[in-house]
Scaffold this active site. Structure first.
Site, mmCIF file in Angstrom:
data_model
loop_
_atom_site.group_PDB
_atom_site.id
_atom_site.type_symbol
_atom_site.label_atom_id
_atom_site.label_comp_id
_atom_site.label_asym_id
_atom_site.label_seq_id
_atom_site.Cartn_x
_atom_site.Cartn_y
_atom_site.Cartn_z
ATOM 1 N N GLU A 65 93.530 4.961 54.873
ATOM 2 C CA GLU A 65 92.169 4.901 54.322
ATOM 3 C C GLU A 65 91.437 3.614 54.683
ATOM 4 O O GLU A 65 90.248 3.627 54.995
ATOM 5 C CB GLU A 65 92.200 5.071 52.796
ATOM 6 C CG GLU A 65 92.425 6.505 52.325
ATOM 7 C CD GLU A 65 93.895 6.874 52.247
ATOM 8 O OE1 GLU A 65 94.749 6.034 52.602
ATOM 9 O OE2 GLU A 65 94.204 8.005 51.813
ATOM 10 N N HIS A 134 96.532 9.596 40.039
ATOM 11 C CA HIS A 134 95.665 10.625 40.606
ATOM 12 C C HIS A 134 94.589 11.099 39.643
ATOM 13 O O HIS A 134 93.976 12.146 39.853
ATOM 14 C CB HIS A 134 96.494 11.828 41.076
ATOM 15 C CG HIS A 134 97.299 11.539 42.305
ATOM 16 N ND1 HIS A 134 98.260 10.559 42.328
ATOM 17 C CD2 HIS A 134 97.276 12.079 43.547
ATOM 18 C CE1 HIS A 134 98.803 10.524 43.534
ATOM 19 N NE2 HIS A 134 98.223 11.426 44.296
#
Lengths: 332, 387
Positions: A65, A134
């Site tokens: 990322e 998450h």
């Protein structure tokens, strides 16, 4: 099939339509991210786009990322208009430096010499029993950074109009899509080139008794709470800000001056969250119009738990929204 | 993009393939002693290049007398600018961090000489040298250090954030390693738009241990991007030496892990930098391939103005100063009879004057009006970001 049915599409299809239209219009727009090309998108948002645009413009990335965010920023500095998809905003923390130090500040540090016309987009927020790493609603982190624009739509129509606006915007735009809304269906404008302005809230429901402000998935929770309150004889105004930075304070102010009571629903952690900022603005600018302290309904102030009962208790709920509304209305 | 190009076989020049692996001499070498043969355990087709000092003349490089004098002038300007900046820092005319480039001027000058004007360059916080080499004026640079409105970033960037987009200089970045993926993006855009340009991203030896470097190197190779990842290896990340921070202190070897050319370059010799960067840029342009360039250089000053430099010896510093890139070039020009000491000292005097005038310019430039604080945050100038 009538025209109205034809316009009913999923949230993910609205996002895709926005990207496809903009890529057809402008050669400099491209999409990159994990699984966006050959896999057709982790959430199928980019399904079919590789076939249409080819591997030059729909680009699979490794799980890097920080690397591919920075690559997109460099490309944008050279005049391209990248759309960088994060599988979820939960994973942007490893790209935080690129978004916050580079995308947001490049123009300022260069004294206006550079612009970074990039869109970062992907699923955001809590999505069930996924445990702490998450289940982050990341809006508050990013709205804290001057130089960024942050958008979090609640329905397919807004998603399309705002994503097209984001892609055309010359500043870095963070586009947050609730993970649980990708399959949600809704009517989308048939306009040939449908653009919504960044920074304008939508008043979804009008009532005189209390104002709800809620974005993204929380908007639907607010609507449900408003329906339930209506059954009990209380009418709520529901405002979906749609964009969180810039934030349309004016529309909320107008409503609060009418209802005199405000409840903000927001999936972020309460400490320094979106609700905190909105509450500050309204108490500062409409203190004399408030008949009760502003209430907020947020995630609980802990990391997200895994167990079913715990995550349900952790998330903001309709019952909490109703209770908050009744509290600011001094009923019960 | 990767899917298109991945099928094409990589064209890599095989170098040093006849040298048998040396299994006995892999001891850590002190900085400045350049390797002369491929690392052990690498296959024959691994592409490592060694650009050691003194290997070239201006004729072999195709440089004119004017080129040499121009390079000398550029290096002198960088040095005199920074000496004066250090003085101004001492007088508290300049605040914040001030990371001086003194000693590393051959890297900036050789690189700029080797590149095409539109090849984008990006670097870290030690950015004065590259900015000046790329065409920034002493005036705009000094005014930026002073935090004045006529500075290159209107007083919003300071020492670590010089930018000159007109000259394709993309900064000036303060977070260690954060600019490396951006460098790959500059190269990505060059390929996407088929401009034929190659991007050059500089970073220090400290940055090579950041994940950003590894992600960027992997992406650059995977996507066949024309970018040179250039480590200005001055042997210390702040006070920590490469040997103390990096498991494999021969940094060029990391190229092997990403299937790209690895080069090691004597950064005290402007001819070697020029030669290496010309060759590597040509390869990047023609093959859309990245390379990792380990440029061995040295800074005479501390990491920043607040660094007492207790981590290195006087002897080490003195030995490095004997390698001074400006003295080396000056001697070469005089030995070749292109100019004499007097004329070259005249250039020195001239750039000193330019720098003195830049101080005056910076002094006379106003501080930015307070309302400019709210400008340049967004492109959209009526943007309602003010809380």
């Amino acid at each position: 099939m009538n025209r109205r049915d034809m316009a009913e599409i999923q949230f993910r299809e609205a996002l895709r339509a926005a990207m496809v239209e903009e890529m057809e219009r402008d050669e400099d727009v491209f999409l990159m991210g994990e699984e966006v090309a050959e896999y057709n998108g982790a959430y199928k948002v980019s399904e079919g786009m590789l076939d249409q645009f080819g591997p030059k413009r729909v680009i699979d990335t490794p799980i890097s990322e920080n690397g591919f965010s920075g690559l997109g920023i460099g490309a944008a500095m050279m005049g391209l208009r990248p759309i960088v998809e994060f599988m979820t905003w939960n994973f942007t923390f490893v790209a935080f430096d690129q978004i916050v130090s580079n995308a947001a500040k490049m123009r300022y540090m260069s004294g206006g010499q550079l612009k970074v016309p990039i869109v970062f987009r992907g699923g955001n927020g809590a999505a069930g029993q996924l445990a702490a790493t998450h289940n982050n609603s990341t809006e508050a982190f990013y709205t804290n950074v001057p130089g960024l624009k942050v958008i979090a739509p609640s329905n397919p129509d807004d998603a399309k109009g705002l994503l097209k606006a984001a892609i055309r915007d010359d500043d870095p735009v963070l586009f947050m899509e609730s993970e649980l809304m990708f399959g949600m269906k809704g009517e989308v404008s048939d306009d040939e080139d449908y653009i919504l302005p960044i920074g304008k809230a939508r008043v979804a429901r009008e009532g005189d008794d209390v104002t709800f402000v809620a974005h993204s998935k929380s908007y639907w929770l607010a609507m449900e709470a408003a329906e339930e309150l209506a059954k009990q004889g209380y009418e709520a105004t529901v405002i979906d800000p749609r964009t969180l930075r810039p934030f349309d304070t004016e529309t909320v102010l107008e409503s609060v001056k009418k209802t005199n009571r405000l409840v903000i629903i927001d999936e972020c952690s309460p400490y320094g969250g979106i609700a905190s900022e909105v509450a500050f603005r309204i108490q500062q600018q409409a203190f004399d119009h408030l008949d009760a302290p502003i209430a907020r309904v947020t995630a609980k102030d802990t990391p997200a738990p895994y167990a079913k009962n715990l995550i349900e208790a952790w998330m903001p709920t309709v019952d909490e929204a109703i209770a908050a509304a009744k509290k600011v209305m001094y009923v019960d | 993009m990767a899917n298109e190009t991945k099928k094409a076989p990589r064209k890599r020049a095989a170098k040093g393939k006849s040298t048998p692996p040396d299994t006995t001499s892999d001891a850590k070498k002190p900085n400045g002693q350049l390797p002369t043969e491929p690392p052990k355990g690498t296959p024959d087709d691994a592409d490592f290049r060694f650009y050691t000092k003194g290997g070239h003349t201006h004729e072999s490089l195709g440089l004119s007398e004017d080129d040499l004098v121009g390079m000398y002038r550029s290096m002198m300007l960088q040095r005199r600018f920074e000496e004066r900046a250090a003085q101004m820092y001492g007088r508290q005319k300049i605040s914040g961090f001030l990371h001086l480039y003194i000693g590393q001027e051959a890297v900036s000058t050789g690189t700029v000489q080797a590149l095409q004007p539109a090849d984008p360059i990006i670097t870290a916080y030690r950015d004065h040298g590259l900015g000046l080499a790329r065409g920034m004026t002493a005036n705009e640079c000094m005014a930026e250090l002073f935090g004045k409105i006529d500075g290159s970033s209107r007083g919003k960037g300071g020492s670590m954030h010089f930018f000159d987009v007109e000259h394709h200089f993309y900064g000036g970045h303060g977070i260690v390693g954060g600019q490396i993926p951006v460098a790959v993006g500059l190269g990505f855009a060059a390929k996407y738009k088929e401009t034929g340009n190659v991007a050059v991203g500089f970073f220090g030896d400290g940055a090579i241990n950041q994940g950003a470097f590894h992600e960027a190197a992997n992406l650059a190779s995977l996507y066949d991007i024309p970018v040179l990842l250039c480590c200005e290896n001055n042997a210390y990340g702040m006070g920590t030496s490469v040997e103390r921070s990096t498991a494999q202190p021969e940094l060029y070897k990391k190229a092997y892990a990403y299937d790209m050319t690895g080069a090691v370059v004597n950064g005290m010799d402007v001819f070697e930098v020029y030669y290496a960067m010309s060759e590597l840029a040509k390869q990047a342009r023609e093959q859309n391939r990245p390379a990792l360039v380990d440029i061995r250089t040295y800074r005479y000053r501390g990491h920043s103005m607040s660094d007492p430099q207790k981590y290195r010896t006087k002897e080490e510093m003195e030995s490095k100063k004997n390698e001074d890139p400006i003295i080396r070039l000056k001697s070469y020009i005089v030995d070749q009879g292109f100019s004499d000491n007097e004329a070259l000292d005249g250039i020195d005097e001239e750039v000193k004057q330019v720098v003195l005038e830049s101080v005056e310019f910076a002094e006379n430039s106003p501080f930015p009006p307070v309302e400019t604080m709210y400008e340049d945050v967004y492109v959209q100038d009526d943007y309602p970001f003010i809380v």
